[in-house]
Write a protein that holds these residues in place. Structure first.
Motif, mmCIF file in Angstrom:
data_model
loop_
_atom_site.group_PDB
_atom_site.id
_atom_site.type_symbol
_atom_site.label_atom_id
_atom_site.label_comp_id
_atom_site.label_asym_id
_atom_site.label_seq_id
_atom_site.Cartn_x
_atom_site.Cartn_y
_atom_site.Cartn_z
ATOM 1 N N GLU A 178 18.276 -54.828 -13.339
ATOM 2 C CA GLU A 178 16.955 -55.234 -12.834
ATOM 3 C C GLU A 178 17.071 -56.624 -12.194
ATOM 4 O OE1 GLU A 178 14.318 -53.688 -12.304
ATOM 5 O OE2 GLU A 178 12.587 -55.004 -12.454
ATOM 6 N N TYR B 25 11.881 -58.491 -8.292
ATOM 7 C CA TYR B 25 11.168 -59.185 -9.368
ATOM 8 C C TYR B 25 11.477 -60.681 -9.277
ATOM 9 C CZ TYR B 25 8.638 -59.180 -13.754
ATOM 10 O OH TYR B 25 7.664 -59.358 -14.699
ATOM 11 N N SER C 63 2.992 -60.815 -13.754
ATOM 12 C CA SER C 63 3.044 -60.278 -15.109
ATOM 13 C C SER C 63 2.767 -61.373 -16.136
ATOM 14 C CB SER C 63 4.432 -59.682 -15.329
ATOM 15 O OG SER C 63 4.662 -59.442 -16.678
ATOM 16 N N MET D 239 4.543 -61.093 -19.239
ATOM 17 C CA MET D 239 5.794 -61.185 -20.003
ATOM 18 C C MET D 239 6.864 -60.381 -19.288
ATOM 19 S SD MET D 239 7.769 -62.148 -22.370
ATOM 20 C CE MET D 239 9.293 -61.632 -23.132
ATOM 21 N N CYS D 240 8.091 -60.844 -19.415
ATOM 22 C CA CYS D 240 9.191 -60.096 -18.829
ATOM 23 C C CYS D 240 10.467 -60.413 -19.601
ATOM 24 C CB CYS D 240 9.359 -60.469 -17.362
ATOM 25 S SG CYS D 240 10.713 -59.525 -16.689
ATOM 26 N N GLY D 241 10.930 -59.446 -20.372
ATOM 27 C CA GLY D 241 12.100 -59.661 -21.216
ATOM 28 C C GLY D 241 13.395 -59.772 -20.425
ATOM 29 N N HIS D 242 13.544 -58.949 -19.389
ATOM 30 C CA HIS D 242 14.805 -59.039 -18.637
ATOM 31 C C HIS D 242 14.902 -60.408 -17.973
ATOM 32 C CE1 HIS D 242 13.012 -58.371 -14.560
ATOM 33 N NE2 HIS D 242 14.177 -58.797 -14.133
ATOM 34 N N TYR E 231 1.666 -51.601 -22.658
ATOM 35 C CA TYR E 231 2.263 -50.400 -22.071
ATOM 36 C C TYR E 231 1.678 -49.157 -22.733
ATOM 37 C CZ TYR E 231 6.028 -53.379 -20.264
ATOM 38 O OH TYR E 231 6.759 -54.346 -19.614
ATOM 39 N N TYR F 296 -0.009 -52.958 -18.060
ATOM 40 C CA TYR F 296 1.033 -53.366 -17.105
ATOM 41 C C TYR F 296 1.791 -52.153 -16.575
ATOM 42 C CZ TYR F 296 5.170 -56.209 -15.705
ATOM 43 O OH TYR F 296 6.193 -56.826 -15.044
ATOM 44 N N PHE G 91 6.012 -49.928 -13.755
ATOM 45 C CA PHE G 91 5.030 -50.993 -13.967
ATOM 46 C C PHE G 91 4.480 -51.474 -12.626
ATOM 47 C CE2 PHE G 91 7.573 -54.668 -12.587
ATOM 48 C CZ PHE G 91 8.840 -54.084 -12.519
ATOM 49 N N ASP H 204 11.633 -50.221 -13.354
ATOM 50 C CA ASP H 204 12.550 -51.154 -14.011
ATOM 51 C C ASP H 204 13.925 -50.509 -14.136
ATOM 52 O OD1 ASP H 204 13.760 -53.128 -15.486
ATOM 53 O OD2 ASP H 204 12.108 -53.332 -16.910
ATOM 54 N N SER I 14 16.276 -51.966 -15.909
ATOM 55 C CA SER I 14 16.750 -52.344 -17.244
ATOM 56 C C SER I 14 15.965 -51.550 -18.297
ATOM 57 C CB SER I 14 16.529 -53.850 -17.458
ATOM 58 O OG SER I 14 15.198 -54.108 -17.889
ATOM 59 N N THR J 135 13.873 -52.727 -20.194
ATOM 60 C CA THR J 135 12.560 -53.395 -20.244
ATOM 61 C C THR J 135 12.382 -54.184 -21.554
ATOM 62 O OG1 THR J 135 11.629 -51.583 -18.955
ATOM 63 C CG2 THR J 135 10.066 -53.133 -19.896
ATOM 64 N N GLY J 136 12.634 -55.488 -21.478
ATOM 65 C CA GLY J 136 12.550 -56.324 -22.683
ATOM 66 C C GLY J 136 11.181 -56.314 -23.351
ATOM 67 N N SER J 137 10.128 -56.450 -22.546
ATOM 68 C CA SER J 137 8.784 -56.428 -23.154
ATOM 69 C C SER J 137 8.425 -55.016 -23.603
ATOM 70 C CB SER J 137 7.747 -56.960 -22.160
ATOM 71 O OG SER J 137 7.831 -56.257 -20.934
ATOM 72 N N GLY J 138 8.999 -54.015 -22.943
ATOM 73 C CA GLY J 138 8.770 -52.625 -23.339
ATOM 74 C C GLY J 138 9.482 -52.301 -24.642
HETATM 75 O O1 LIG Z 1 12.128 -56.575 -19.103
HETATM 76 C C1 LIG Z 1 10.916 -56.637 -18.903
HETATM 77 O O2 LIG Z 1 10.120 -56.908 -19.793
HETATM 78 C C2 LIG Z 1 10.407 -56.450 -17.520
HETATM 79 N N1 LIG Z 1 11.286 -55.898 -16.532
HETATM 80 C C3 LIG Z 1 10.457 -55.521 -15.383
HETATM 81 C C4 LIG Z 1 9.153 -55.145 -16.023
HETATM 82 C C5 LIG Z 1 9.025 -56.009 -17.252
HETATM 83 O O3 LIG Z 1 8.276 -57.148 -16.946
#
Ligand SMILES: O=C(O)[C@H]1NCC[C@@H]1O
Length: 372
Positions: free
Chosen positions: A51, A97, A122, A124-127, A210, A259, A281, A287, A289, A291-294
């Protein structure tokens, strides 16, 4: 704002002399900007599990606001043209992103950040946090890195996220972060979709809300089905939940929106095997990845359903690329009246390049466009 840091750490890892000489020449060439008007926008590009993350560290006008959340409102109202310039073609693409580094009002924060994508901003975004952790250490936004891990406090619009960056012999590596309180908002909510009929979803929060559905409900598989089919199904769910379910967040109305939708392989019972998911999203953005927040929201959901215990680690795999994050609930907490957990997510990000973007006034496409 961070220009001096960038030049003092232009290549954190290069040691070969010839390579360094070549880089000096490249740097001189880079200094000659082509004809343009206005400020250049400087970015560092990374990816986490495939991502992209475009980190914007200079060239933005002052972002006004006395909090990160109010800065998010400010860029949406006053500086949205720059999101289009940097995220859309010809400089970006539909699924680009971005992260804009800003000052934070929290004394304990090392940096503040605003996240941007194809539709807006957004919470939050974990990646991005995984990539920004490395970036902050390599580009010296934190003083005195520590081994084996350096802590980087990143103030996201959803709150303070603590990242821990592997650091050894001057090199950064994998990153884990501790989420803001994550909670299950509602389970087994039935929504009506025009094309697919009634669908039952769970809704969970991991810094962003989500909806979760097993892809099998649509006759799909998150790892083998066509991306377009997964996007269509997930987008139909998102639209239905947005119009039929009112979300609420205990600390701020700015956080109370859906989101995206995460389609899963349905493997939510604890297992040491990976479980796959695909997150769609913003405006049908995919995404790459896990998805860290997911992952944060999904772990909160699995914990809420009694499917995992505290500190039981699961591996989450991206349906798009096969890249993996791990996630585990590490602590029970509260978010308003919701029972919540703090989730730890781990992953690895890599650098892909740096760019200095410019604009020419005669260019009719300079403001950005998207092909769907
Ligand atoms: O990793 C995440 O949380 C994100 N990656 C793109 C969508 C989310 O914000």
């Amino acid at each position: 704002m961070f220009n001096y840091l960038i030049s003092s750490a232009a290549d954190p890892y290069s040691s070969h002399q010839q390579l360094q000489i070549a880089e000096v020449k490249l740097t001189e060439m880079e200094m000659q900007l082509p004809p343009h008007e206005g400020d250049e926008l400087s970015v560092v590009d990374m990816h986490t599990g495939g991502e992209p993350l475009r980190i914007i560290h200079s060239g933005y006008p002052e972002v006004k606001g006395d909090s990160v959340l109010s800065k998010r409102r400010y860029v949406r109202e006053h500086l949205d043209h720059l999101r289009r310039v940097l995220m859309f073609e010809p400089r970006g693409h539909y699924d680009m992103y971005g992260a804009l580094v800003v000052d934070s009002e929290l004394p304990e924060a090392d940096l503040g950040v605003l996240f941007m994508h194809n539709e807006g901003y957004s919470t939050m975004c974990g990646h991005a946090v995984i990539a920004l952790g490395r970036f902050a250490v390599d580009y010296k936004l934190v003083k005195e890195p520590q081994s084996p891990e350096t802590q980087v406090n990143i103030h996201c619009p959803c709150g303070l996220v603590k990242a821990f960056v592997e650091y050894s012999e001057g090199k950064t590596g994998g990153v884990r972060f501790l989420s803001v309180p994550a909670f299950t908002f509602a389970t087994d909510v039935t929504v009506s979709l025009e094309r697919f009929g009634d669908v039952t979803v769970d809704i969970s929060y991991g810094g962003a809300f989500y909806a979760f559905v097993d892809a099998k409900r649509f006759g799909l598989d998150v790892t083998t089905s066509r991306t377009r089919d997964l996007v269509d199904a997930a987008t139909a769910v998102t639209n239905a939940v947005k119009s039929q379910v009112k979300l609420y967040h205990p600390t701020s109305d700015d956080l109370a929106f859906l989101y995206g939708t995460i389609l899963t392989d349905g493997k939510d019972d604890y297992s040491s095997d990976p479980t796959a998911n695909m997150c769609v999203f913003a405006e049908a953005q995919v995404d790459r990845s896990p998805t860290g927040s997911g992952v944060t929201a999904r772990v909160a959901l699995q914990y809420h359903r009694g499917l995992i215990r505290l500190n039981q680690t699961r591996t989450f795999q991206s349906g798009a690329t096969g890249s993996q994050f791990t996630g585990r609930a590490v602590e029970e907490t509260k978010c308003g009246d919701f029972k919540a957990v703090v989730v730890e997510v781990s992953g690895r990000a890599f650098y892909t390049g740096v760019s200095r973007f410019v604009q020419e006034p005669e260019d009719k496409l300079t403001h950005g466009f998207l092909l769907k």
